[in-house]
Design an enzyme around this catalytic site. Sequence first.
Site, PDB file in Angstrom:
ATOM      1  N   CYS A   1       5.034  -9.165   3.138  1.00  0.00           N
ATOM      2  CA  CYS A   1       4.248  -8.920   1.931  1.00  0.00           C
ATOM      3  C   CYS A   1       2.814  -9.404   2.160  1.00  0.00           C
ATOM      4  O   CYS A   1       2.110  -8.884   3.007  1.00  0.00           O
ATOM      5  CB  CYS A   1       4.909  -9.583   0.735  1.00  0.00           C
TER       6      CYS A   1
ATOM      7  N   ASP B   1       9.095   0.856  -3.183  1.00  0.00           N
ATOM      8  CA  ASP B   1       8.102  -0.211  -3.308  1.00  0.00           C
ATOM      9  C   ASP B   1       7.002   0.209  -4.281  1.00  0.00           C
ATOM     10  O   ASP B   1       6.274   1.179  -4.028  1.00  0.00           O
ATOM     11  CB  ASP B   1       7.503  -0.528  -1.936  1.00  0.00           C
TER      12      ASP B   1
ATOM     13  N   HIS C   1      10.768  -3.498  -2.483  1.00  0.00           N
ATOM     14  CA  HIS C   1       9.877  -4.478  -1.887  1.00  0.00           C
ATOM     15  C   HIS C   1      10.634  -5.791  -1.652  1.00  0.00           C
ATOM     16  O   HIS C   1      11.410  -6.228  -2.491  1.00  0.00           O
ATOM     17  CB  HIS C   1       8.696  -4.728  -2.826  1.00  0.00           C
TER      18      HIS C   1
END
Length: 225
Positions: A114, A162, A194
């Site tokens: 991330c 995502d 995600h």
Amino acid sequence: MRGEMISFMGNGMEWQGYLARSAKGKGPGVIVIQEWWGLVGHIKNVCDRFAEEGFTALAPDLYKGKTASDPDTAGKLMMALNVVETEKALRGAIVRLLHDEATEGDKVGIVGFCMGGQLALYAATVNPQIGACVDYYGIHPNFNPQFEKLQAPVLGFFAERDAYVNRDVVDALDKKLTDLGKEHEFIIYPNTDHAFFNDDRPEVYNREAAEDTWKRMLAFFRAHL
């Protein structure tokens, strides 16, 4: 946990990081960059897993001891980071890792999740000591590293569902790197969200996708380091 907290110098100050040394005694070095939660147990466990596979892994503590358990706090900690200054800290972590007795080779791999994925990409464009870069669902559309300076091959893992890094964002970076002639491979995993690699978050964790990325990442690092 098989690793330990260590200190290193970066950007003119002292930092902490979690270091897990190769179970084989020596191995290629890998820098592991945290999600926006900080240097939590999941990231330390990733380092331990690398060590079990023969790598020596270091996860720098970019929040200097702070961690978050809710998105609001995590967002504030992430926004407080200066990307350029953070990259200088990562340089210190890389130097520390390369000089560790359990690290072999003159380049390291880098992987980020991330927020960390974006930082890993940025670091790979400015630091020639990075020999391979893995990005887990980390692209910020408003942040544009100088990808023409990228020297390391890139492997990117992304999630179909995502909301942060959607297919259009992934396709745009894919095209940019292709146009620049940069070695890379992007994989979008179907029916995933995600942070699907994070097994501490059962609401998004996807075992099949996570295990596949792990195998691919190990092979990628072994081929390039």
